[in-house]
Design a protein around this motif. Structure first.
Motif: not given
Length: 65
Positions: A11-17, A46-64
């Protein structure tokens, strides 16, 4: 053996990913800047598998969050 699923392991860990989603990242950033003032929610759709959850997790991580 690692108990993490392959999806979680890679899973993506940063916006860069996150690739080819600059507009979505920009919208999330704007939302996070304005949230303390406006107190409105955001809906990721959006459709399944497009990165919605990953985007939410990365945003949360990037902003602590």
């Amino acid at each position: 053996m690692d108990s993490q699923s392959i999806a979680e392991k890679y899973r993506a860990k940063r916006y860069f990913d996150i690739v080819c989603q600059e507009k979505a990242i920009q919208e999330i950033e704007i939302f996070l800047e304005e949230f303390p003032k406006k107190k409105k929610a955001i809906l990721l759709y959006g459709p399944a598998g497009t990165g919605k959850t990953s985007l939410a997790i990365v945003a949360a991580n990037e902003h602590n969050l």
